[in-house]
Design a protein around this motif. Structure first.
Motif, short mmCIF file in Angstrom:
data_model
loop_
_atom_site.label_atom_id
_atom_site.label_comp_id
_atom_site.label_asym_id
_atom_site.label_seq_id
_atom_site.Cartn_x
_atom_site.Cartn_y
_atom_site.Cartn_z
N VAL A 1 0.85 -1.20 0.00
CA VAL A 1 0.00 0.00 0.00
C VAL A 1 0.88 1.25 0.00
O VAL A 1 0.62 2.20 -0.73
N ASP A 2 1.96 1.23 0.80
CA ASP A 2 2.82 2.42 0.90
C ASP A 2 3.60 2.68 -0.38
O ASP A 2 4.02 3.80 -0.63
N THR A 3 3.87 1.65 -1.17
CA THR A 3 4.74 1.85 -2.34
C THR A 3 4.03 1.70 -3.67
O THR A 3 4.56 2.08 -4.70
N GLY A 4 2.82 1.11 -3.66
CA GLY A 4 2.27 0.66 -4.94
C GLY A 4 1.21 1.52 -5.58
O GLY A 4 0.74 1.20 -6.65
N ARG A 5 0.79 2.61 -4.97
CA ARG A 5 -0.29 3.44 -5.51
C ARG A 5 -1.52 2.60 -5.87
O ARG A 5 -2.07 2.71 -6.96
N VAL A 6 -1.92 1.75 -4.94
CA VAL A 6 -3.07 0.89 -5.22
C VAL A 6 -4.36 1.53 -4.71
O VAL A 6 -4.35 2.28 -3.74
N LYS A 7 -5.45 1.24 -5.43
CA LYS A 7 -6.77 1.77 -5.02
C LYS A 7 -7.70 0.59 -4.80
O LYS A 7 -7.65 -0.38 -5.54
N LEU A 8 -8.57 0.68 -3.82
CA LEU A 8 -9.52 -0.41 -3.59
C LEU A 8 -10.54 -0.46 -4.73
O LEU A 8 -10.95 0.59 -5.19
N PRO A 9 -11.00 -1.64 -5.15
CA PRO A 9 -10.49 -2.94 -4.74
C PRO A 9 -9.22 -3.28 -5.50
O PRO A 9 -9.05 -2.90 -6.65
N PHE A 10 -8.31 -3.97 -4.83
CA PHE A 10 -7.11 -4.44 -5.52
C PHE A 10 -6.66 -5.77 -4.90
O PHE A 10 -7.03 -6.09 -3.77
N GLY A 11 -5.86 -6.51 -5.67
CA GLY A 11 -5.44 -7.81 -5.19
C GLY A 11 -3.92 -7.95 -5.21
O GLY A 11 -3.23 -7.28 -5.98
N ILE A 12 -3.43 -8.81 -4.31
CA ILE A 12 -2.00 -9.17 -4.32
C ILE A 12 -1.94 -10.66 -4.59
O ILE A 12 -2.64 -11.44 -3.93
N ALA A 13 -1.09 -11.05 -5.55
CA ALA A 13 -1.01 -12.45 -5.95
C ALA A 13 0.37 -13.00 -5.67
O ALA A 13 1.36 -12.28 -5.76
N GLN A 14 0.42 -14.26 -5.34
CA GLN A 14 1.71 -14.89 -5.07
C GLN A 14 1.68 -16.36 -5.48
O GLN A 14 0.70 -17.06 -5.25
N ILE A 15 2.79 -16.81 -6.08
CA ILE A 15 2.95 -18.24 -6.38
C ILE A 15 4.15 -18.72 -5.58
O ILE A 15 5.20 -18.07 -5.59
N GLY A 16 4.01 -19.82 -4.87
CA GLY A 16 5.18 -20.31 -4.15
C GLY A 16 4.92 -21.61 -3.42
O GLY A 16 3.78 -22.05 -3.26
N LYS A 17 6.02 -22.19 -2.95
CA LYS A 17 5.95 -23.47 -2.25
C LYS A 17 5.28 -23.32 -0.89
O LYS A 17 5.44 -22.31 -0.21
N ALA A 18 4.56 -24.37 -0.50
CA ALA A 18 3.98 -24.46 0.84
C ALA A 18 4.22 -25.88 1.34
O ALA A 18 4.40 -26.81 0.54
N PHE A 19 4.25 -26.01 2.66
CA PHE A 19 4.61 -27.30 3.26
C PHE A 19 3.61 -27.66 4.34
O PHE A 19 3.30 -26.84 5.19
N ARG A 20 3.10 -28.87 4.29
CA ARG A 20 2.19 -29.33 5.35
C ARG A 20 2.54 -30.77 5.67
O ARG A 20 2.61 -31.61 4.77
N ASN A 21 2.71 -31.03 6.96
CA ASN A 21 3.05 -32.39 7.36
C ASN A 21 1.76 -33.21 7.40
O ASN A 21 1.27 -33.56 8.47
N GLU A 22 1.20 -33.47 6.23
CA GLU A 22 -0.08 -34.18 6.12
C GLU A 22 0.02 -35.54 6.79
O GLU A 22 1.02 -36.25 6.62
#
Ligand code: ATP
Length: 501
Positions: free
Chosen positions: A221-242
């Motif tokens: 929010v402080d750096t991105g000049r975003v206006k509502l509504p807006f989204g943040i997306a991420q792709i990455g590894k996740a770990f669960r001890n299923e």
């Protein structure tokens, strides 16, 4: 007809044979719940992620991306509730040392004319009702009972009373009294950061990517000049001890997520509208990458099963060969996460809306998808055994956009240098745009079969007409097996149109 259980076996075997997915650490006997992706698998994964990133981030004005770390300050997981609550109910078999997830263990009392003959217990599967009924019949026969067998009513172990649980036999040994009561098992993998190995250095491998987004909300929010509504997306590894990783890559202990936190203004009708919009957007995205529309479904979580802060959650489901299961969860989470992080960090995370001049913690819609489950759904939608010219053919009908290899280039014969040179040249120029392969060995029909099995949508053959005639090549379509002649220029624009959507 292929039965459902053998269908998944065929898919697992094709994935290994053709270099899509390997069991992890195979030369050491494997490692339960972990997988490696081979040369074709890595391309397919990358294409799925690229398609998602292009459609969800780059082609939208209201989305930005993020790549946060796997290990973060452990306070984040206290604030989010994961340290205290990210657990599944676990049941142990004291004799075999097998461990089960209580909600995946199903049991039913076997009754003949009201008289109990004991209980049957098995692991959740698409065929468990049939198996349980067969076991009940067998038990009745062994007990030499004449009366009527009552309906076998399977219920999850964690929904039985303590008295009922005590009568359930272990699915591993068949012994009554071997199963423990369900206990909570926290699924986060722990590690230590720094040289000290004590409680003060405990950190966690992230079990989801979402919290990295909330933790960076203020930065963006402080750096991105975003206006509502807006989204943040991420792709990455996740770990669960299923507790029970199973169904191939559907449930593993290391996987990858593609998650969005879509921040919206407060208001009852506001979240409902955006929640529905995201369900529709995500469903049409699945169609656009070639998932079979009839295999897709929706499951609305009943109010009483929602977390206390959640307003709604709808799963997009997929009919896998082992049953219909969650592919993606789309949750309306209120502003629970930002509130928690604001309280625990002591930092003000409020958003200042320039339009209304108001400060508040935005609400959020969270579409959360697994790369690996999408990968499996793509393979299940594409896998087919059909017949071409009276011969059985295994084909993966990948959508050209996600296909690991886009084009196979073939000289008609390998002993004519002019043909080979021309085909190599075409191969090299196609390679600058897409992942393509060159193959000159064997009869052309066999080469087509080989590329069909790994889902290459287009085959291009350079023949005598190419070098002696007008320079045109033959383009063969994997799905229809139709062939057409195209100039090289038309070939490029045709492929561009089909692949680069
Ligand atoms: P499930 O009920 O199947 O355990 P979940 O509801 O815990 O899933 P979420 O926490 O909502 O899953 O995670 C979002 C997405 O991440 C899921 O829809 C799924 O695609 C993926 N995912 C979650 N756990 C796993 C896993 N163990 N292996 C592979 N993908 C997973």
């Amino acid at each position: 007809m292929t039965s459902e259980n053998t269908l998944i076996d065929e898919i697992v075997s094709l994935c290994k044979r053709r270099g899509f997915v390997f069991q992890s650490s195979e030369i050491y006997g494997g490692f339960n719940g972990f997988f490696d992706y081979g040369p074709l698998g890595v391309e397919l994964r990358r294409n799925i992620k690229d398609a998602w990133w292009d459609d969800m981030v780059r082609r939208r004005d209201d989305m930005v991306g993020l790549d946060s770390g796997i290990i973060m300050n452990p306070e984040i997981w206290k604030a989010s509730g994961h340290v205290d609550g990210f657990s599944d109910p676990m049941v142990d078999c004291k004799d075999s040392k097998m461990r089960y997830r209580a909600d995946q263990l199903f049991a039913a009392e076997i009754k003949v004319d009201g008289e109990s003959l004991g209980w049957v217990c098995l692991l959740e599967s698409i065929s468990m009702q049939d198996e349980a009924e067969k076991k009940a019949e067998l038990t009745k026969r062994k007990a030499a009972k004449q009366g009527k067998l009552e309906a076998v009513d399977l219920r999850p172990f964690d929904e039985l009373t303590k008295e009922e649980q005590a009568q359930v036999p272990s699915p591993a040994t068949g012994k009554v009294g071997a199963l423990t009561e369900p206990r909570d098992f926290n699924m986060m993998f722990e590690t230590n950061v720094g040289a000290l190995r004590d409680a003060s250095s405990t950190a966690y491998l992230r079990p989801e990517t979402a919290q990295g987004i909330f933790a960076n909300f203020k930065n963006i929010v402080d750096t991105g000049r975003v206006k509502l509504p807006f989204g943040i997306a991420q792709i990455g590894k996740a770990f669960r001890n299923e507790i029970t990783p199973r169904n191939f890559i559907f449930r593993s202990r290391e996987f990858e997520q593609m998650e969005i936190e879509y921040f919206i203004p407060q208001g009852e009708d506001v979240w409902q509208r955006y929640h529905q919009e995201w369900i529709d957007t995500r469903r049409s995205w699945f169609n656009s990458i070639g998932l079979t529309p009839e295999y897709l479904g929706e499951e609305v979580h009943p109010k009483e099963k929602l977390a206390h802060y959640a307003k709604a959650c709808t799963d997009i489901t997929f009919k896998f060969p082992f049953g219909e299961h969650e592919l993606e969860g789309i949750a309306a989470r209120g502003n629970f996460d930002l509130t928690q992080h604001q309280t625990h960090s002591g930092k003000n995370l409020e958003f200042f809306d320039e339009g209304t001049k108001q400060k508040f913690l935005p609400h959020v819609i969270e579409p959360s998808l697994g790369v690996d489950r999408t990968f499996l759904a793509v393979i299940c939608s594409s896998y087919q055994v059909d017949e071409v010219e009276g011969e059985k053919r295994t084909v993966l009908r990948f959508h050209p956009r996600v296909a690991p290899i886009k084009v196979g280039v073939f000289p008609l014969v390998k002993n004519k240098p002019e043909l080979v040179d021309r085909a190599r040249k075409l191969y090299l120029s196609l390679q600058r745009k897409w992942n393509v392969i060159y193959d000159q060995s064997g009869a052309i029909g066999r080469r087509y079969r080989r590329i069909d099995e790994v889902g290459v949508p287009f085959g291009v053959t350079v023949d005598f007409d190419t070098i002696e005639g007008d320079g045109s090549v033959t383009l063969r379509d994997r799905d229809t097996t139709n062939q057409q002649r195209l100039s090289e220029e038309d070939l490029f624009s045709y492929l561009e149109e089909k692949i680069n959507l």
